[in-house]
Design a protein around this motif. Structure first.
Motif, PDB file in Angstrom:
ATOM      1  N   ASN A  80     -14.939 -27.637 -28.419  1.00  0.00           N
ATOM      2  CA  ASN A  80     -13.976 -27.010 -29.456  1.00  0.00           C
ATOM      3  C   ASN A  80     -12.717 -26.128 -28.916  1.00  0.00           C
ATOM      4  O   ASN A  80     -12.505 -25.196 -29.513  1.00  0.00           O
ATOM      5  CB  ASN A  80     -14.706 -26.294 -30.404  1.00  0.00           C
ATOM      6  N   HIS A  84     -17.959 -21.890 -22.488  1.00  0.00           N
ATOM      7  CA  HIS A  84     -18.957 -20.893 -22.674  1.00  0.00           C
ATOM      8  C   HIS A  84     -20.063 -20.945 -21.455  1.00  0.00           C
ATOM      9  O   HIS A  84     -20.352 -21.988 -21.002  1.00  0.00           O
ATOM     10  CB  HIS A  84     -19.889 -21.249 -23.930  1.00  0.00           C
ATOM     11  N   GLN A 361     -21.328 -33.539 -35.743  1.00  0.00           N
ATOM     12  CA  GLN A 361     -21.576 -32.502 -36.112  1.00  0.00           C
ATOM     13  C   GLN A 361     -22.984 -31.949 -35.562  1.00  0.00           C
ATOM     14  O   GLN A 361     -22.992 -30.616 -35.258  1.00  0.00           O
ATOM     15  CB  GLN A 361     -21.668 -32.176 -37.675  1.00  0.00           C
ATOM     16  N   LEU A 364     -22.455 -30.777 -32.020  1.00  0.00           N
ATOM     17  CA  LEU A 364     -21.532 -29.527 -32.009  1.00  0.00           C
ATOM     18  C   LEU A 364     -22.504 -28.270 -32.463  1.00  0.00           C
ATOM     19  O   LEU A 364     -22.310 -27.292 -31.785  1.00  0.00           O
ATOM     20  CB  LEU A 364     -20.234 -29.552 -32.507  1.00  0.00           C
ATOM     21  N   SER A 365     -23.399 -28.685 -33.387  1.00  0.00           N
ATOM     22  CA  SER A 365     -24.270 -27.545 -33.876  1.00  0.00           C
ATOM     23  C   SER A 365     -25.361 -27.106 -32.606  1.00  0.00           C
ATOM     24  O   SER A 365     -25.527 -25.970 -32.413  1.00  0.00           O
ATOM     25  CB  SER A 365     -25.299 -28.114 -34.837  1.00  0.00           C
ATOM     26  N   SER A 368     -23.455 -25.034 -29.931  1.00  0.00           N
ATOM     27  CA  SER A 368     -23.341 -23.742 -30.501  1.00  0.00           C
ATOM     28  C   SER A 368     -24.550 -22.979 -30.243  1.00  0.00           C
ATOM     29  O   SER A 368     -24.505 -21.910 -29.962  1.00  0.00           O
ATOM     30  CB  SER A 368     -22.859 -24.028 -31.997  1.00  0.00           C
ATOM     31  N   TYR A 369     -25.947 -23.725 -30.611  1.00  0.00           N
ATOM     32  CA  TYR A 369     -27.059 -22.859 -30.466  1.00  0.00           C
ATOM     33  C   TYR A 369     -27.236 -22.748 -29.237  1.00  0.00           C
ATOM     34  O   TYR A 369     -27.736 -21.425 -28.817  1.00  0.00           O
ATOM     35  CB  TYR A 369     -28.052 -23.919 -31.173  1.00  0.00           C
ATOM     36  N   THR A 371     -25.457 -22.018 -26.648  1.00  0.00           N
ATOM     37  CA  THR A 371     -24.415 -21.073 -26.159  1.00  0.00           C
ATOM     38  C   THR A 371     -24.516 -19.677 -26.793  1.00  0.00           C
ATOM     39  O   THR A 371     -24.153 -18.792 -26.164  1.00  0.00           O
ATOM     40  CB  THR A 371     -22.931 -21.738 -26.107  1.00  0.00           C
ATOM     41  N   ALA A 372     -25.091 -19.891 -27.855  1.00  0.00           N
ATOM     42  CA  ALA A 372     -25.285 -18.381 -28.703  1.00  0.00           C
ATOM     43  C   ALA A 372     -26.623 -17.727 -28.737  1.00  0.00           C
ATOM     44  O   ALA A 372     -26.705 -16.499 -28.703  1.00  0.00           O
ATOM     45  CB  ALA A 372     -24.868 -18.588 -30.103  1.00  0.00           C
TER      46      ALA A 372
END
Length: 391
Positions: A80, A84, A361, A364-365, A368-369, A371-372
């Motif tokens: 995106n 990260h 998706q 991407l989810s 995101s998880y 890296t968070a």
């Protein structure tokens, strides 16, 4: 010719095993179909786990790696339009080193030559005999003459296309394979590093990887059709594609340079469930293949021969075969963990032609998880540095 251990293949697995056995006072002979110049000049990626780095230092082969390799304490995941960082050192206490496989081979060959080891290059018509007895042998031709190596054990380190795995009867083993519908287009570039650490990029056009070889040579890849041809890709087209996939919204751009090598490699996962048959043992690519996304290939090979070296030492020092008997079981625990990690990284970062918007998706989810969440990032980091549990 008579020796204790006959080794087929002078790649990282075969050469490292020969060196480890030498340090234990065990004789070996290595035979290889290519020339020394070929194995030392075939450029292949090299991301070394902490355990591999430690072993090279332990056996006296870490000096050049430490001086010329690049120690990385993290890497980056890009998606995106944003990068990260996964902090390997903070999450695991370990790091990785970028040190090309052919450089490891150079160090190993030099050490074996210095020890007056027997390495026979340029052999053809290699065959295995009596591997299910206590007197196996290897036959080959060199300069038009027939030769034979009589030994106690045969170790097949001759890659996925070698003769060793084929010497195990099909009904005695079960093979597992996954073919991926894409490959990697790789380039070597004369340029300074674009980044201090590796960048794994997920983009709607496909995956890309920014790596490094030295202060002046960089290695980059992008996902492609494995049936494509390098002739279809001009330098301008390559740079356009790389920029599209990795340039970031904060203004960061990769550094271009003169492209002096192009190649396309296919991707697959493969495991032979049986890595031993009688006095024949398989190691490295002869027994398993991983997609390069997880950076596990050479590390798995080194781990295999570390286990084998312990088993052979036990046999010659104590007359016991406990470690050798359980070699497949022991090695496969680490192999399947690495296979899963490599598959997971590949599935999370690559574009699949038949993927639905829902599946995209999900990718991407997951990114995101990872890296968070510190917990998720730790799991990734432990696998990447080779610290993940195998039990």
């Amino acid at each position: 010719m008579r020796t204790q251990v006959g080794i087929i293949g002078a790649g990282p697995a075969g050469l490292m095993l020969s060196h480890l056995l030498h340090l234990q006072g065990i004789e070996s002979v290595v035979i290889e179909s290519r020339t020394r110049e070929e194995i030392e000049s075939t450029i292949r990626a090299g991301v070394l786990e902490q355990g591999t780095m430690d072993l090279l230092h332990e056996v006296g082969l870490g000096r050049r790696m430490a001086a010329e390799g690049t120690l990385h304490h993290g890497f980056e995941l890009a998606f995106n339009g944003t990068r990260h960082r996964i902090d390997l050192k903070d999450l695991t206490g370990h790091a990785i080193s970028v040190y090309a496989q052919h450089e490891v081979i150079k160090d190993l060959v030099a050490a074996r030559v210095a020890a007056d080891a027997k390495i026979v290059f340029g052999v053809v018509e290699t065959s295995l005999h009596n591997v299910d007895t206590e007197t196996p042998s290897i036959r080959y031709q060199k300069d038009g003459e027939e030769h034979s190596v009589e030994c106690d054990f045969v170790i097949g380190c001759d890659g996925s296309q070698g003769v060793s795995r084929q010497a195990i009867p099909e009904n005695a083993r079960k093979d597992y394979q996954r073919l991926y519908p894409f490959g990697w287009f790789g380039i070597l570039v004369e340029a300074p590093p674009s980044s201090d650490e590796l960048i794994y990029a997920r983009h709607e056009r496909g995956f890309a990887l920014i790596s490094t070889r030295s202060s002046t040579v960089q290695r980059m890849y992008f996902q492609c059709d494995p049936k494509d041809s390098v002739d279809n890709w001009s330098d301008d087209r390559i740079w356009h594609e790389m920029h599209a996939r990795v340039d970031q919204s904060d203004g960061w751009k990769l550094t271009e340079g003169r492209i002096f090598q192009k190649n396309i490699v296919g991707m697959r996962s493969f495991v032979s469930s049986v890595m031993q048959h009688g006095r024949l043992f398989l190691a490295g690519d002869a027994a398993h293949i991983v997609p390069p996304t997880g950076a596990k290939g050479m590390n798995l090979a080194i781990n295999d021969v570390r286990i084998l070296a312990d088993g052979l030492e036990q046999f010659y020092r104590e007359g016991k075969e406990d470690f050798l008997t359980t070699y497949s079981e022991t090695a496969l625990k680490r192999i399947w963990r690495a296979e899963h990690f490599s598959w997971w990284m590949t599935s999370m970062l690559h574009q699949f032609q038949d993927a639905s918007p829902f599946q995209q998706q999900m990718q991407l989810s997951e990114l995101s998880y990872v890296t968070a969440s510190r917990a998720a990032a730790t799991a990734l980091a432990e696998n990447y540095v080779g610290k993940a549990a195998t039990h």
